[in-house]
Design a protein around this motif. Structure first.
Motif, PDB file in Angstrom:
ATOM      1  N   MET A  12       0.850  -1.204   0.000  1.00 37.22           N
ATOM      2  CA  MET A  12       0.000   0.000   0.000  1.00 37.22           C
ATOM      3  C   MET A  12       0.881   1.248   0.000  1.00 37.22           C
ATOM      4  O   MET A  12       1.798   1.381   0.802  1.00 37.22           O
ATOM      5  N   ALA A  13       0.608   2.122  -0.919  1.00 39.61           N
ATOM      6  CA  ALA A  13       1.440   3.333  -1.036  1.00 39.61           C
ATOM      7  C   ALA A  13       1.140   4.295   0.096  1.00 39.61           C
ATOM      8  O   ALA A  13       0.009   4.431   0.550  1.00 39.61           O
ATOM      9  N   VAL A  14       2.163   4.932   0.565  1.00 46.81           N
ATOM     10  CA  VAL A  14       2.029   5.922   1.637  1.00 46.81           C
ATOM     11  C   VAL A  14       2.289   7.301   1.066  1.00 46.81           C
ATOM     12  O   VAL A  14       3.335   7.528   0.446  1.00 46.81           O
ATOM     13  N   LEU A  15       1.317   8.170   1.242  1.00 50.53           N
ATOM     14  CA  LEU A  15       1.446   9.550   0.748  1.00 50.53           C
ATOM     15  C   LEU A  15       2.042  10.420   1.843  1.00 50.53           C
ATOM     16  O   LEU A  15       1.508  10.503   2.939  1.00 50.53           O
ATOM     17  N   THR A  16       3.161  11.009   1.564  1.00 46.20           N
ATOM     18  CA  THR A  16       3.828  11.873   2.534  1.00 46.20           C
ATOM     19  C   THR A  16       3.686  13.332   2.104  1.00 46.20           C
ATOM     20  O   THR A  16       4.048  13.686   0.979  1.00 46.20           O
ATOM     21  N   LEU A  17       3.116  14.144   2.967  1.00 46.25           N
ATOM     22  CA  LEU A  17       2.955  15.574   2.673  1.00 46.25           C
ATOM     23  C   LEU A  17       4.012  16.367   3.414  1.00 46.25           C
ATOM     24  O   LEU A  17       4.208  16.187   4.616  1.00 46.25           O
ATOM     25  N   ILE A  18       4.697  17.189   2.712  1.00 47.68           N
ATOM     26  CA  ILE A  18       5.729  18.035   3.317  1.00 47.68           C
ATOM     27  C   ILE A  18       5.280  19.489   3.180  1.00 47.68           C
ATOM     28  O   ILE A  18       5.066  19.986   2.067  1.00 47.68           O
ATOM     29  N   PHE A  19       5.072  20.156   4.300  1.00 48.26           N
ATOM     30  CA  PHE A  19       4.633  21.556   4.293  1.00 48.26           C
ATOM     31  C   PHE A  19       5.831  22.469   4.506  1.00 48.26           C
ATOM     32  O   PHE A  19       6.568  22.306   5.481  1.00 48.26           O
ATOM     33  N   ALA A  20       5.999  23.399   3.592  1.00 44.90           N
ATOM     34  CA  ALA A  20       7.068  24.383   3.766  1.00 44.90           C
ATOM     35  C   ALA A  20       6.660  25.373   4.845  1.00 44.90           C
ATOM     36  O   ALA A  20       5.486  25.749   4.943  1.00 44.90           O
ATOM     37  N   PRO A  21       7.568  25.786   5.688  1.00 46.90           N
ATOM     38  CA  PRO A  21       7.214  26.746   6.736  1.00 46.90           C
ATOM     39  C   PRO A  21       6.787  28.079   6.127  1.00 46.90           C
ATOM     40  O   PRO A  21       7.364  28.527   5.146  1.00 46.90           O
ATOM     41  N   VAL A  22       5.748  28.671   6.692  1.00 43.03           N
ATOM     42  CA  VAL A  22       5.267  29.969   6.216  1.00 43.03           C
ATOM     43  C   VAL A  22       5.892  31.054   7.072  1.00 43.03           C
ATOM     44  O   VAL A  22       5.716  31.083   8.283  1.00 43.03           O
ATOM     45  N   ARG A  23       6.636  31.928   6.448  1.00 39.32           N
ATOM     46  CA  ARG A  23       7.302  32.998   7.182  1.00 39.32           C
ATOM     47  C   ARG A  23       6.333  34.128   7.427  1.00 39.32           C
ATOM     48  O   ARG A  23       5.692  34.623   6.505  1.00 39.32           O
ATOM     49  N   PRO A  24       6.167  34.560   8.677  1.00 40.02           N
ATOM     50  CA  PRO A  24       5.273  35.696   8.934  1.00 40.02           C
ATOM     51  C   PRO A  24       5.807  36.950   8.262  1.00 40.02           C
ATOM     52  O   PRO A  24       7.013  37.141   8.147  1.00 40.02           O
ATOM     53  N   MET A  25       4.878  37.777   7.779  1.00 38.01           N
ATOM     54  CA  MET A  25       5.277  38.991   7.077  1.00 38.01           C
ATOM     55  C   MET A  25       6.106  39.883   7.990  1.00 38.01           C
ATOM     56  O   MET A  25       5.798  40.073   9.156  1.00 38.01           O
ATOM     57  N   ASP A  26       7.180  40.414   7.449  1.00 41.74           N
ATOM     58  CA  ASP A  26       8.132  41.222   8.196  1.00 41.74           C
ATOM     59  C   ASP A  26       7.556  42.619   8.410  1.00 41.74           C
ATOM     60  O   ASP A  26       7.225  43.329   7.455  1.00 41.74           O
ATOM     61  N   LEU A  27       7.417  43.028   9.683  1.00 39.95           N
ATOM     62  CA  LEU A  27       6.895  44.364   9.979  1.00 39.95           C
ATOM     63  C   LEU A  27       7.805  45.451   9.424  1.00 39.95           C
ATOM     64  O   LEU A  27       7.347  46.530   9.059  1.00 39.95           O
ATOM     65  N   ARG A  28       9.094  45.140   9.379  1.00 33.59           N
ATOM     66  CA  ARG A  28      10.031  46.110   8.809  1.00 33.59           C
ATOM     67  C   ARG A  28       9.702  46.357   7.340  1.00 33.59           C
ATOM     68  O   ARG A  28       9.727  47.502   6.874  1.00 33.59           O
ATOM     69  N   GLN A  29       9.367  45.305   6.606  1.00 32.08           N
ATOM     70  CA  GLN A  29       8.988  45.465   5.203  1.00 32.08           C
ATOM     71  C   GLN A  29       7.719  46.300   5.067  1.00 32.08           C
ATOM     72  O   GLN A  29       7.616  47.145   4.172  1.00 32.08           O
ATOM     73  N   LEU A  30       6.770  46.078   5.962  1.00 26.19           N
ATOM     74  CA  LEU A  30       5.541  46.868   5.919  1.00 26.19           C
ATOM     75  C   LEU A  30       5.823  48.339   6.198  1.00 26.19           C
ATOM     76  O   LEU A  30       5.236  49.227   5.578  1.00 26.19           O
ATOM     77  N   ARG A  31       6.723  48.588   7.140  1.00 26.84           N
ATOM     78  CA  ARG A  31       7.081  49.968   7.463  1.00 26.84           C
ATOM     79  C   ARG A  31       7.766  50.628   6.256  1.00 26.84           C
ATOM     80  O   ARG A  31       7.473  51.784   5.917  1.00 26.84           O
ATOM     81  N   TYR A  32       8.651  49.913   5.610  1.00 23.80           N
ATOM     82  CA  TYR A  32       9.317  50.430   4.417  1.00 23.80           C
ATOM     83  C   TYR A  32       8.297  50.710   3.317  1.00 23.80           C
ATOM     84  O   TYR A  32       8.322  51.763   2.665  1.00 23.80           O
ATOM     85  N   PHE A  33       7.395  49.742   3.112  1.00 26.84           N
ATOM     86  CA  PHE A  33       6.394  49.873   2.050  1.00 26.84           C
ATOM     87  C   PHE A  33       5.491  51.086   2.300  1.00 26.84           C
ATOM     88  O   PHE A  33       5.220  51.869   1.380  1.00 26.84           O
TER      89      PHE A  33
END
Length: 336
Positions: A1-22
């Protein structure tokens, strides 16, 4: 029986410094100006914005030889970013303050005539009662003040209509009557007069704001209702210049009585004539973000703004106005 492996990439929280620059780039209108304001090298600034656009997955800025403007997605992000950044500033201010002292910066937007009536008393009141609060008063045309409120650049404001934004609270404060203002010794109207009709006003040399100004539209409606063409000799959006022209005898203007405080002139140097056949008023509202989102310092200033206005009206120092919640006798129309 095949096993499906899901790999989730980490989600980086939006950088407040980038928001301030923007946010700074949008407000500056160019990367070079934002770079100078932020003390960040322009290449580094561009790199951070590129990372932000990559994370969002959509372009946020339209670039041209004349500068940059936000895309539709960029404008939506800017509004939320500015709100988040102000909330962060408030949160840090609360965390840093002593438990017994209310502190932090509070920005208040006031139109020019309103500054003359309440600006100094409010500043003195806040300084005496809340030395930990840094009061930032921004004077401007009501349209500009409303725009700053919508963008989250102000905590509080006094404005003349209640439809600036459904996301903001608007509390009725007072009704302000408009008068014909002229120099005390002006030969344009007999010294014995205390009031004047709309038809008579139309014949006088008028110095009024431009057509985009709310006060101008309110006055123009009265002339149009009577099929009158006013004799407008100058259109000026600077209160101090308008009153200087009136002082020089160039013409008359139509303003609330608080305009008589400009330039430190004494009341006896002016006359304020009521309009006999049309009581032209404008309602003043105190604007703020929703009460549950107001920082303690902003809540304190909002209360003092309201209380100071009431005190000035009841004592007769703010003339030609009526509080909303209870009738207050309007001051005599002549300024003797």
């Amino acid at each position: 029986m095949a096993v499906l492996t899901l790999i989730f990439a980490p989600v980086r929280p939006m950088d407040l410094r980038q928001l301030r620059y923007f946010a700074q780039i949008v407000e500056s209108g160019s990367l070079s100006k934002a770079s100078r304001c932020l003390f960040v090298a322009q290449p580094a600034l561009s790199q951070q914005i590129a990372k932000l656009e990559e994370e969002v997955g959509k372009p946020l800025l339209q670039r041209s030889s004349r500068g940059v403007i936000p895309t539709e997605n960029g404008l939506a992000l800017y509004h939320h970013a500015r709100f988040m950044l102000r909330q962060l500033e408030h949160a840090l201010s609360i965390a840093r303050q002593d438990s017994a002292e209310v502190s932090g910066m509070v920005s208040v937007g006031l139109p020019a005539t309103t500054v003359l009536a309440i600006g100094l008393p409010l500043t003195k009141c806040i300084r005496a009662k809340y030395p930990g609060i840094l009061l930032n008063v921004v004077e401007g045309m009501s349209g500009h003040i409303a725009h700053m409120m919508r963008l989250g650049q102000l905590d509080l404001a006094i404005l003349f209509n209640n439809d600036v934004s459904s996301k903001l609270d608007a509390t009725p404060l007072l009704d302000e009557e408009l008068f014909v203002l002229l120099r005390a010794d002006s030969p344009l109207v007999s010294r014995s007069r205390r009031s004047i009709s709309v038809a008579e006003v139309a014949k006088l040399p008028l110095i009024l704001p431009t057509g985009t100004h709310g006060l101008r539209r309110r006055v123009a409606a009265e002339f149009e209702r009577r099929n009158l063409t006013p004799n407008v000799v100058a259109e000026i959006d600077s209160l101090s210049l308008v009153m200087s022209c009136v002082s020089e005898g160039i013409g008359v203007t139509i303003k609330p009585m608080s305009a008589l405080h400009v330039g430190g002139k004494e009341h006896h140097e002016w006359r304020a004539l009521s309009i006999s056949d049309a009581r032209i008023t404008r309602r003043n509202y105190i604007y703020s973000i929703k009460p549950d989102l107001l920082a303690p310092a902003a809540s304190a200033v909002a209360k003092e703004l309201y209380d100071t206005a009431r005190t000035l009206v009841i004592s007769g120092q703010w003339r030609g106005v009526t509080l909303i919640d209870e009738p207050v006798a309007v001051a005599e129309h002549s300024v003797a």
